[in-house]
Design a protein around this motif. Sequence first.
Motif, mmCIF file in Angstrom:
data_model
loop_
_atom_site.group_PDB
_atom_site.id
_atom_site.type_symbol
_atom_site.label_atom_id
_atom_site.label_comp_id
_atom_site.label_asym_id
_atom_site.label_seq_id
_atom_site.Cartn_x
_atom_site.Cartn_y
_atom_site.Cartn_z
ATOM 1 N N TYR A 123 0.828 -1.205 0.000
ATOM 2 C CA TYR A 123 0.000 0.000 0.000
ATOM 3 C C TYR A 123 0.865 1.259 0.000
ATOM 4 N N LYS A 124 1.865 1.289 0.854
ATOM 5 C CA LYS A 124 2.699 2.485 0.986
ATOM 6 C C LYS A 124 3.550 2.765 -0.255
ATOM 7 N N GLU A 125 3.687 1.806 -1.140
ATOM 8 C CA GLU A 125 4.502 1.984 -2.342
ATOM 9 C C GLU A 125 3.708 2.587 -3.505
ATOM 10 N N LEU A 152 -7.379 -1.419 -1.258
ATOM 11 C CA LEU A 152 -6.284 -1.118 -0.333
ATOM 12 C C LEU A 152 -6.541 0.183 0.415
ATOM 13 N N GLU A 153 -7.084 1.183 -0.259
ATOM 14 C CA GLU A 153 -7.408 2.451 0.415
ATOM 15 C C GLU A 153 -8.413 2.215 1.541
ATOM 16 N N ALA A 154 -9.432 1.414 1.262
ATOM 17 C CA ALA A 154 -10.446 1.133 2.279
ATOM 18 C C ALA A 154 -9.846 0.379 3.468
ATOM 19 N N LEU A 155 -8.984 -0.595 3.188
ATOM 20 C CA LEU A 155 -8.330 -1.327 4.281
ATOM 21 C C LEU A 155 -7.405 -0.418 5.071
ATOM 22 N N ALA A 156 -6.658 0.431 4.388
ATOM 23 C CA ALA A 156 -5.751 1.349 5.091
ATOM 24 C C ALA A 156 -6.529 2.255 6.037
ATOM 25 N N GLU A 157 -7.669 2.759 5.587
ATOM 26 C CA GLU A 157 -8.500 3.611 6.434
ATOM 27 C C GLU A 157 -8.993 2.839 7.650
ATOM 28 N N HIS A 197 0.371 -6.633 2.649
ATOM 29 C CA HIS A 197 0.097 -5.421 1.870
ATOM 30 C C HIS A 197 0.269 -4.136 2.697
ATOM 31 N N PHE A 198 0.368 -4.272 4.023
ATOM 32 C CA PHE A 198 0.441 -3.092 4.901
ATOM 33 C C PHE A 198 1.596 -3.230 5.877
ATOM 34 N N LEU A 199 1.952 -2.105 6.503
ATOM 35 C CA LEU A 199 2.981 -2.120 7.535
ATOM 36 C C LEU A 199 2.676 -1.061 8.598
ATOM 37 N N LEU A 212 3.554 -11.285 13.087
ATOM 38 C CA LEU A 212 2.795 -10.143 13.582
ATOM 39 C C LEU A 212 3.689 -9.163 14.328
ATOM 40 N N ALA A 213 4.641 -9.673 15.084
ATOM 41 C CA ALA A 213 5.587 -8.782 15.773
ATOM 42 C C ALA A 213 6.398 -7.982 14.762
ATOM 43 N N GLU A 214 6.845 -8.626 13.705
ATOM 44 C CA GLU A 214 7.621 -7.933 12.677
ATOM 45 C C GLU A 214 6.789 -6.868 11.968
ATOM 46 N N LEU A 215 5.502 -7.102 11.845
ATOM 47 C CA LEU A 215 4.612 -6.124 11.219
ATOM 48 C C LEU A 215 4.274 -4.955 12.141
ATOM 49 N N GLY A 216 4.643 -5.052 13.406
ATOM 50 C CA GLY A 216 4.397 -3.958 14.338
ATOM 51 C C GLY A 216 3.139 -4.104 15.156
ATOM 52 N N MET A 217 2.515 -5.274 15.114
ATOM 53 C CA MET A 217 1.324 -5.530 15.940
ATOM 54 C C MET A 217 1.527 -6.819 16.722
#
Length: 192
Positions: A53-55, A65-70, A99-101, A132-137
């Motif tokens: 998403y961030k790319e 992706l926009e909807a999921l990011a929100e 797809h997210f970080l 999940l830890a690597e993803l920040g959650m």
Amino acid sequence: MALVCPVILGSVRSDRQGLRVARFLIVQLEARGWEAPLVDPAALQLPLLDRMYKEHPKGEAPPKLEALAELYRRADAFVVVSAEYNHSVPPALSNTLDHFLEEYFWRPSAICCYSAGQYGGVRAAMQLRAMLAELGMPSIPSLLPVPRVGKALDEAGTAAEPWLPKAAGRFLDELTWYAEALKAQRQKGTPY
């Protein structure tokens, strides 16, 4: 204001049992006053990860992706519902998560794993913890394994075994504690 907890389902198989588990957890979360939308990779049909998403240039990501990011930016926690495929995480779950970080950062996650057999998917859960830890959650210490999922829950997600609502209650009590604590800390600011 209600806490927000997307329930991320990890399977796209036509006869997937995880939908029973996700439905059960959504009802449990909503009974606590949480907003608990289902994130279903079968409905999303995200392509295999090529670009996060961030790319994407700002405002040019695909609408899904926009909807999921929100949704993820509003989230206070995440529940991840995972089967166990070959002692590992299902590929649809990995793809959906990858797809997210930054949208996951500083939010707890809780792992509910399941299987048709007696182990309840715990081998996949161990790998999922690191992911999940690597993803920040990072995941809360407790797991909610659901063995013999076809007998434990009906199609609608109603528990057929009395131990399950009780175990889910303790599991979600723990997630609530972490979600409230990290929400308070996020409001004070994060290290980056």
